[in-house]
Design a protein around this motif. Structure first.
Motif, PDB file in Angstrom:
ATOM      1  N   ILE A 143      62.587  70.825  71.744  1.00 53.70           N
ATOM      2  CA  ILE A 143      61.855  71.589  70.497  1.00 53.70           C
ATOM      3  C   ILE A 143      62.967  72.240  70.012  1.00 53.70           C
ATOM      4  CG2 ILE A 143      60.400  73.633  70.062  1.00 53.70           C
ATOM      5  CD1 ILE A 143      58.759  72.586  72.734  1.00 53.70           C
ATOM      6  N   LEU A 144      63.962  72.695  70.702  1.00 54.84           N
ATOM      7  CA  LEU A 144      65.167  73.481  69.918  1.00 54.84           C
ATOM      8  C   LEU A 144      65.921  72.619  69.283  1.00 54.84           C
ATOM      9  CD1 LEU A 144      66.274  76.043  72.702  1.00 54.84           C
ATOM     10  CD2 LEU A 144      64.991  76.581  70.422  1.00 54.84           C
ATOM     11  N   GLN A 145      66.112  71.231  69.589  1.00 55.74           N
ATOM     12  CA  GLN A 145      67.415  70.233  68.886  1.00 55.74           C
ATOM     13  C   GLN A 145      66.304  69.917  67.655  1.00 55.74           C
ATOM     14  OE1 GLN A 145      68.677  66.687  70.751  1.00 55.74           O
ATOM     15  NE2 GLN A 145      66.717  65.984  71.251  1.00 55.74           N
ATOM     16  N   ASN A 146      65.077  69.961  67.394  1.00 60.71           N
ATOM     17  CA  ASN A 146      64.274  69.562  66.407  1.00 60.71           C
ATOM     18  C   ASN A 146      64.273  70.854  65.493  1.00 60.71           C
ATOM     19  OD1 ASN A 146      63.743  66.800  66.374  1.00 60.71           O
ATOM     20  ND2 ASN A 146      62.807  67.288  68.404  1.00 60.71           N
ATOM     21  N   ILE A 187      72.810  74.234  76.184  1.00 61.58           N
ATOM     22  CA  ILE A 187      72.704  74.498  74.820  1.00 61.58           C
ATOM     23  C   ILE A 187      74.316  74.927  74.331  1.00 61.58           C
ATOM     24  CG2 ILE A 187      71.874  76.076  73.193  1.00 61.58           C
ATOM     25  CD1 ILE A 187      69.327  76.181  74.879  1.00 61.58           C
ATOM     26  N   LEU A 188      74.892  74.351  73.422  1.00 67.96           N
ATOM     27  CA  LEU A 188      76.064  74.646  73.289  1.00 67.96           C
ATOM     28  C   LEU A 188      76.148  75.589  71.754  1.00 67.96           C
ATOM     29  CD1 LEU A 188      77.843  71.067  73.263  1.00 67.96           C
ATOM     30  CD2 LEU A 188      78.029  72.836  74.917  1.00 67.96           C
ATOM     31  N   GLY A 189      75.377  75.685  70.942  1.00 66.33           N
ATOM     32  CA  GLY A 189      75.276  76.535  69.961  1.00 66.33           C
ATOM     33  C   GLY A 189      73.959  76.080  68.786  1.00 66.33           C
ATOM     34  N   TYR A 190      74.195  76.780  67.582  1.00 65.77           N
ATOM     35  CA  TYR A 190      73.039  76.275  66.890  1.00 65.77           C
ATOM     36  C   TYR A 190      73.661  76.082  65.386  1.00 65.77           C
ATOM     37  CZ  TYR A 190      70.049  78.207  70.170  1.00 65.77           C
ATOM     38  OH  TYR A 190      68.952  78.290  71.633  1.00 65.77           O
ATOM     39  N   GLU A 191      73.255  75.420  64.787  1.00 66.37           N
ATOM     40  CA  GLU A 191      73.876  75.318  63.208  1.00 66.37           C
ATOM     41  C   GLU A 191      72.830  74.812  62.194  1.00 66.37           C
ATOM     42  OE1 GLU A 191      75.912  70.882  63.655  1.00 66.37           O
ATOM     43  OE2 GLU A 191      77.012  72.765  64.382  1.00 66.37           O
ATOM     44  N   SER A 216      72.279  61.156  63.077  1.00 62.69           N
ATOM     45  CA  SER A 216      71.328  62.173  63.990  1.00 62.69           C
ATOM     46  C   SER A 216      72.585  62.502  65.104  1.00 62.69           C
ATOM     47  CB  SER A 216      70.248  61.566  64.617  1.00 62.69           C
ATOM     48  OG  SER A 216      69.637  62.726  65.438  1.00 62.69           O
ATOM     49  N   SER A 217      72.359  63.873  65.331  1.00 62.94           N
ATOM     50  CA  SER A 217      73.071  64.546  66.376  1.00 62.94           C
ATOM     51  C   SER A 217      72.149  64.848  67.641  1.00 62.94           C
ATOM     52  CB  SER A 217      73.812  65.682  66.063  1.00 62.94           C
ATOM     53  OG  SER A 217      73.011  66.591  65.562  1.00 62.94           O
ATOM     54  N   LYS A 218      70.822  64.379  67.416  1.00 67.60           N
ATOM     55  CA  LYS A 218      69.931  64.713  68.543  1.00 67.60           C
ATOM     56  C   LYS A 218      70.014  63.657  69.865  1.00 67.60           C
ATOM     57  CE  LYS A 218      66.344  66.319  65.262  1.00 67.60           C
ATOM     58  NZ  LYS A 218      65.498  65.812  64.483  1.00 67.60           N
ATOM     59  N   ILE A 219      69.937  64.195  70.842  1.00 66.40           N
ATOM     60  CA  ILE A 219      70.014  63.525  72.087  1.00 66.40           C
ATOM     61  C   ILE A 219      68.587  63.170  72.544  1.00 66.40           C
ATOM     62  CG2 ILE A 219      70.743  63.606  74.475  1.00 66.40           C
ATOM     63  CD1 ILE A 219      72.955  65.271  73.689  1.00 66.40           C
ATOM     64  N   HIS A 220      68.202  61.871  72.993  1.00 68.38           N
ATOM     65  CA  HIS A 220      67.175  61.357  73.513  1.00 68.38           C
ATOM     66  C   HIS A 220      67.288  61.812  74.859  1.00 68.38           C
ATOM     67  CE1 HIS A 220      63.605  58.795  74.189  1.00 68.38           C
ATOM     68  NE2 HIS A 220      64.155  58.321  75.262  1.00 68.38           N
ATOM     69  N   LEU A 221      65.990  62.871  75.134  1.00 70.29           N
ATOM     70  CA  LEU A 221      65.979  63.350  76.505  1.00 70.29           C
ATOM     71  C   LEU A 221      64.709  62.471  77.230  1.00 70.29           C
ATOM     72  CD1 LEU A 221      65.871  67.093  75.139  1.00 70.29           C
ATOM     73  CD2 LEU A 221      67.991  65.879  76.202  1.00 70.29           C
ATOM     74  N   LYS A 222      65.130  62.462  78.292  1.00 70.14           N
ATOM     75  CA  LYS A 222      64.122  61.679  79.271  1.00 70.14           C
ATOM     76  C   LYS A 222      63.983  62.756  80.544  1.00 70.14           C
ATOM     77  CE  LYS A 222      66.258  57.490  78.315  1.00 70.14           C
ATOM     78  NZ  LYS A 222      66.752  55.863  78.865  1.00 70.14           N
ATOM     79  N   THR A 223      62.571  62.879  81.048  1.00 70.39           N
ATOM     80  CA  THR A 223      62.429  63.446  82.074  1.00 70.39           C
ATOM     81  C   THR A 223      62.681  62.727  83.356  1.00 70.39           C
ATOM     82  OG1 THR A 223      60.187  62.749  82.286  1.00 70.39           O
ATOM     83  CG2 THR A 223      60.551  64.880  80.972  1.00 70.39           C
TER      84      THR A 223
END
Length: 163
Positions: A18-21, A54-58, A152-159
């Motif tokens: 959610i936060l990366q989106n 979480i490295l930061g927000y931009e 994109s800089s989003k990372i595909h997250l897997k559970t």
């Protein structure tokens, strides 16, 4: 060694996704989205930041509106790859905001950099006044981008369950 992502539970992964989106989502909306109290959601976000997930927000800026829509990838070959030459090169590359990414690679070249600027004319200036002034440069190959298909800089997250 186990991957650090496997120390996260489904809720942590959902929070990260959610936060990366939407890095500006309110804590209350985030808490609702992951079925936690606002206090518990904030505690998780703080722990994820403290633990380095979480490295930061931009803000994601529009390069077309900021005169930076021309993208060029450049392969760079150094004359030597001794530790001091690599360190000098790495330190120097950090000084140039036009170079938005720099990756050490294996293969025929030592580095690939991504440059954002206004035009081919500006890139020609950067090539001569920046790239060729970097320490240890032996050869470069440039690849101007004709069209961006996906970026994109989003990372595909897997559970854990999706291994």
């Amino acid at each position: 060694m186990t991957s650090p992502i496997f120390s996260l539970d489904r809720t942590d992964i959902k929070i990260l996704d959610i936060l990366q989106n939407d890095g500006r989502i309110s804590n209350i909306k985030l808490a609702e989205a992951v079925n936690l109290s606002a206090t518990a959601a904030l505690a998780r976000v703080q722990k994820l930041a403290k633990d380095g997930f979480i490295l930061g927000y931009e803000a994601k800026l529009n390069p077309d509106m900021l005169n930076a829509s021309f993208v060029v990838f450049v392969e760079i070959l150094l004359d030597k790859t001794t530790p001091n030459v690599l360190e000098e090169f790495s330190d120097a590359i950090m000084q140039y905001p036009e170079i938005v990414e720099c990756h050490m690679i294996s293969g025929g070249f030592d580095f690939v950099v991504k440059i954002r600027c206004a035009s081919m004319e500006e890139f020609r200036k950067i090539s001569g006044q920046v790239l060729w002034q970097l320490p240890g440069i032996k050869e470069t190959r440039s690849y101007p981008v004709m069209e961006v298909i996906k970026e994109s800089s989003k990372i595909h997250l897997k559970t854990k369950m999706q291994k």
